[in-house]
Design a protein around this motif. Sequence first.
Motif, short mmCIF file in Angstrom:
data_model
loop_
_atom_site.label_atom_id
_atom_site.label_comp_id
_atom_site.label_asym_id
_atom_site.label_seq_id
_atom_site.Cartn_x
_atom_site.Cartn_y
_atom_site.Cartn_z
N CYS A 35 -1.06 2.17 -25.62
CA CYS A 35 -0.34 1.51 -26.71
C CYS A 35 0.35 2.53 -27.60
CB CYS A 35 -1.31 0.64 -27.52
SG CYS A 35 -2.35 1.58 -28.64
N ILE A 39 -4.03 4.41 -27.72
CA ILE A 39 -5.23 3.85 -27.10
C ILE A 39 -4.89 3.41 -25.68
CG2 ILE A 39 -6.98 2.03 -27.21
CD1 ILE A 39 -7.19 4.00 -29.50
N CYS A 64 -8.87 -2.18 -31.37
CA CYS A 64 -7.83 -2.99 -32.03
C CYS A 64 -8.31 -3.47 -33.40
CB CYS A 64 -7.47 -4.18 -31.14
SG CYS A 64 -6.62 -3.69 -29.62
N CYS A 67 -7.75 -0.79 -35.87
CA CYS A 67 -6.39 -0.23 -35.88
C CYS A 67 -5.62 -0.68 -37.13
CB CYS A 67 -5.66 -0.68 -34.62
SG CYS A 67 -3.94 -0.18 -34.59
N CYS A 73 0.97 -5.55 -34.20
CA CYS A 73 0.73 -5.57 -32.76
C CYS A 73 0.48 -7.00 -32.33
CB CYS A 73 -0.44 -4.67 -32.41
SG CYS A 73 -0.54 -4.31 -30.65
N ARG A 82 -5.80 -6.51 -28.02
CA ARG A 82 -4.43 -6.92 -27.64
C ARG A 82 -4.39 -7.23 -26.16
NH1 ARG A 82 1.36 -6.25 -28.89
NH2 ARG A 82 2.18 -7.74 -27.38
S1 SF4 Z 1 -3.84 -3.30 -32.15
FE1 SF4 Z 1 -2.19 -2.65 -30.78
S2 SF4 Z 1 -1.55 -0.64 -31.54
FE2 SF4 Z 1 -3.59 -1.08 -32.40
S3 SF4 Z 1 -5.04 -0.17 -30.98
FE3 SF4 Z 1 -4.80 -2.30 -30.38
S4 SF4 Z 1 -3.19 -2.21 -28.81
FE4 SF4 Z 1 -3.11 -0.29 -29.95
#
Ligand code: SF4
Length: 186
Positions: A35, A39, A64, A67, A73, A82
């Motif tokens: 991503c 990650i 996530c 994050c 996202c 995600r």
């Molecule tokens: S929310 Fe999106 S940007 Fe954040 S760690 Fe998960 S996949 Fe990666």
Amino acid sequence: MGLLGPVRDDPQSAQRPGFTKENFHIDWDTRTVTCPNGITSPPWKPALGDGHRRLSVLFPRRACRECDDRMKCGGNVDGKGRHILLLPEAQQKIQTHVWRDQKTSNWQQRYAIRAGCEATVSETVHAHGLRHCLYRGLAKTHVQHVLTAAGTNIVRLSECFPPGTTPTSPPRPRTHFQRLCQRLTA
Ligand code: SF4
């Protein structure tokens, strides 16, 4: 020259703003996706989407949840990892390539040529039934196409003037008979 067409945006992008599939890096060898925050997902699993083969990528929930960009996202508000669906490799590579390419002015200039034709083709198919042949044989089908094209032009011309008005046209030239009458009565 190959077929030129745009990749459509995610239909739910308005509700899920932020990173799209194209912002992620796909590693086809390890079957993982990384991503924008670095990650990397576990290897994807085969799945079905709308009855077609897809690759299901699920990022670790914990990463996530912690994050800072999770709202960017996909509007990830419920704390799940995600989730992304990829196309099979060959199709996904084409989609990714076109998605990047279609943002360039060179691509947009080339597509503008096709976009103009597309509107006309769409009008003849959807408004004037050109998808179905009314006759058997190429010659008669050609006549159908020509008549449909002529009719389409007439409809378009009629839309150039407000209802109830007629276009101004130059006066008709006198016929031979009118000219003869004029000479005899002069
Ligand atoms: S929310 Fe999106 S940007 Fe954040 S760690 Fe998960 S996949 Fe990666």
